[in-house]
Scaffold this motif. Sequence first.
Motif, PDB file in Angstrom:
ATOM      1  N   ARG A 166       1.022  -1.227   0.004  1.00  0.00           N
ATOM      2  CA  ARG A 166      -0.048  -0.024   0.129  1.00  0.00           C
ATOM      3  C   ARG A 166       0.781   1.115   0.049  1.00  0.00           C
ATOM      4  O   ARG A 166       1.920   1.280   0.822  1.00  0.00           O
ATOM      5  CB  ARG A 166      -0.771   0.023   1.234  1.00  0.00           C
ATOM      6  N   ILE A 167       0.662   2.244  -0.868  1.00  0.00           N
ATOM      7  CA  ILE A 167       1.552   3.335  -0.934  1.00  0.00           C
ATOM      8  C   ILE A 167       0.792   4.269   0.245  1.00  0.00           C
ATOM      9  O   ILE A 167      -0.403   4.692   0.264  1.00  0.00           O
ATOM     10  CB  ILE A 167       1.251   4.005  -2.117  1.00  0.00           C
ATOM     11  N   VAL A 168       1.644   4.469   1.194  1.00  0.00           N
ATOM     12  CA  VAL A 168       1.424   5.721   2.243  1.00  0.00           C
ATOM     13  C   VAL A 168       2.046   6.765   1.867  1.00  0.00           C
ATOM     14  O   VAL A 168       3.239   6.866   2.399  1.00  0.00           O
ATOM     15  CB  VAL A 168       1.432   4.902   3.575  1.00  0.00           C
ATOM     16  N   SER A 169       1.615   7.738   1.456  1.00  0.00           N
ATOM     17  CA  SER A 169       2.539   8.914   0.813  1.00  0.00           C
ATOM     18  C   SER A 169       2.890   9.850   1.893  1.00  0.00           C
ATOM     19  O   SER A 169       3.658  10.761   1.547  1.00  0.00           O
ATOM     20  CB  SER A 169       1.639   9.496  -0.465  1.00  0.00           C
ATOM     21  N   GLU A 170       2.016  10.285   3.005  1.00  0.00           N
ATOM     22  CA  GLU A 170       2.207  11.251   3.659  1.00  0.00           C
ATOM     23  C   GLU A 170       1.908  10.940   5.193  1.00  0.00           C
ATOM     24  O   GLU A 170       0.857  10.081   5.382  1.00  0.00           O
ATOM     25  CB  GLU A 170       1.593  12.572   3.418  1.00  0.00           C
ATOM     26  N   GLU A 171       2.488  11.697   6.211  1.00  0.00           N
ATOM     27  CA  GLU A 171       2.109  11.314   7.653  1.00  0.00           C
ATOM     28  C   GLU A 171       1.387  12.500   7.825  1.00  0.00           C
ATOM     29  O   GLU A 171       1.587  13.780   7.320  1.00  0.00           O
ATOM     30  CB  GLU A 171       3.343  11.271   8.394  1.00  0.00           C
ATOM     31  N   ILE A 172       0.350  12.307   8.907  1.00  0.00           N
ATOM     32  CA  ILE A 172      -0.537  13.398   9.518  1.00  0.00           C
ATOM     33  C   ILE A 172       0.089  13.512  10.940  1.00  0.00           C
ATOM     34  O   ILE A 172      -0.044  12.630  11.673  1.00  0.00           O
ATOM     35  CB  ILE A 172      -1.875  13.196   9.222  1.00  0.00           C
ATOM     36  N   ARG A 173       0.431  14.509  11.406  1.00  0.00           N
ATOM     37  CA  ARG A 173       0.825  14.817  12.735  1.00  0.00           C
ATOM     38  C   ARG A 173      -0.244  15.275  13.547  1.00  0.00           C
ATOM     39  O   ARG A 173      -0.973  15.978  13.377  1.00  0.00           O
ATOM     40  CB  ARG A 173       2.030  15.729  12.551  1.00  0.00           C
ATOM     41  N   PRO A 174      -0.101  14.737  14.877  1.00  0.00           N
ATOM     42  CA  PRO A 174       1.007  13.969  15.460  1.00  0.00           C
ATOM     43  C   PRO A 174       0.500  12.541  15.283  1.00  0.00           C
ATOM     44  O   PRO A 174       1.664  11.550  15.449  1.00  0.00           O
ATOM     45  CB  PRO A 174       0.806  14.167  16.997  1.00  0.00           C
ATOM     46  N   ALA A 175      -0.383  12.157  14.533  1.00  0.00           N
ATOM     47  CA  ALA A 175      -0.566  10.615  14.160  1.00  0.00           C
ATOM     48  C   ALA A 175      -1.650  10.673  12.983  1.00  0.00           C
ATOM     49  O   ALA A 175      -2.507  11.321  13.105  1.00  0.00           O
ATOM     50  CB  ALA A 175      -0.991   9.720  15.345  1.00  0.00           C
ATOM     51  N   GLY A 176      -1.288   9.715  12.392  1.00  0.00           N
ATOM     52  CA  GLY A 176      -2.376   9.689  11.050  1.00  0.00           C
ATOM     53  C   GLY A 176      -1.697   9.374   9.696  1.00  0.00           C
ATOM     54  O   GLY A 176      -0.193   9.716   9.628  1.00  0.00           O
ATOM     55  N   ALA A 177      -2.239   9.279   8.293  1.00  0.00           N
ATOM     56  CA  ALA A 177      -1.452   9.131   7.333  1.00  0.00           C
ATOM     57  C   ALA A 177      -2.542   9.422   6.024  1.00  0.00           C
ATOM     58  O   ALA A 177      -3.673   9.104   6.269  1.00  0.00           O
ATOM     59  CB  ALA A 177      -0.899   7.559   7.178  1.00  0.00           C
ATOM     60  N   VAL A 178      -1.662   9.686   5.090  1.00  0.00           N
ATOM     61  CA  VAL A 178      -2.685   9.601   3.788  1.00  0.00           C
ATOM     62  C   VAL A 178      -2.289   8.569   2.955  1.00  0.00           C
ATOM     63  O   VAL A 178      -0.758   8.283   2.818  1.00  0.00           O
ATOM     64  CB  VAL A 178      -2.455  11.074   2.812  1.00  0.00           C
TER      65      VAL A 178
END
Length: 365
Positions: free
Chosen positions: A194-206
């Motif tokens: 799975r391509i997980v392209s970005e992080e979302i701070r403090p937790a999470g992802a795109v």
Amino acid sequence: MQTPIIQFGTSRFLQAHALAYFQNGAPIGAAPAVTVVQSTSDPARRGRLDALTAPDGYPVRVRGIENGQPVDREERVTVVKRGLGYDGDYAELQRIFVQEARWVVSNTADRGFDPQPADDLPHPDPAQSYPAKLFHLMRARHLAGGGPLIVLPTELVPANGDKLRIRVRQIAVAQGEDPAFLDAHIWANSLVDRIVSEEIRPAGAVAEPYGLWAIAAQPGLELPVAHPAIQIVPDLEPVQRLKLHILNLGHSTLIELWQRAGGQETYVRQAMSGPLRVMLMNIMETEVLPGFAQQGMGDQARDYLAVTLDRFDNPFLDHRLSDIAQNHASKVAHRITAFLDWAGLSPDQAPQLHAISQSVKDPAP
């Protein structure tokens, strides 16, 4: 509170892959609950653990093309109930591992299985490799009379379950232990994508919509949830062939075409919106798909190619062609030359792929 799943690693990949699937899957038995373990208790990184365990969870933003249609949605992941640091919270980690654990998930980077000098220590230490940390926890569980675990590594290592088991057994022997107690556990081989392209701070992802967690079947293998992306398969090789010789081969073929055309585009999605798409599709249709058909995988390959094209077309993903072009010669050997050998395609059957393979092998002076 019981957490039958223990996950080693807090990466954005795991946030949008294993944890998201535990959240969105249909529970098999009790609803899944997870303890996440960070390699250290560094206060600067504690914020991620706190965010992972927040009552309202953390976000996973799913953006891309699904079944030919654009999607852009947010999912909330609330299955993480505890966040522990390996060193500062070791006593609690050992208690949970001994008393509560049923599944152990990990993603400890490409070199996470590599031996470390601290592996020789007779006691747990944060500087140890993941297999050494796992050995000490498994020994504590064994001494306490705990039952077998289902070990689900997701590291991008071929036969990852087998290699992890072998390494943990080696450490047991080096520590003067009879490694037989480790054989009661189920060590699963898997392949993830799975391509997980970005992080979302403090937790999470795109992440992209597509995802895969293929796990090789074996007696006693059970999972906490049923999810479309989690597939129990009799053999991982066909899955590996599809990924390597359609997705990865497609990337490297696109790079070769892009370089020959002067390398004007920046991202994969841009290259796929012009004449390079026509050239790539010609190779896929006339050489790659017939090669899979010769191996009895024609229908699987055509379905996988359709999904792959959705991934290449993702309008939200900034997938740089220059990044894919790194180590191009090595990638061509593993993705294109190896495909020609596996499929048994002659230069007459696959002239364009043979030309790419030969030109990269013997570049012009």
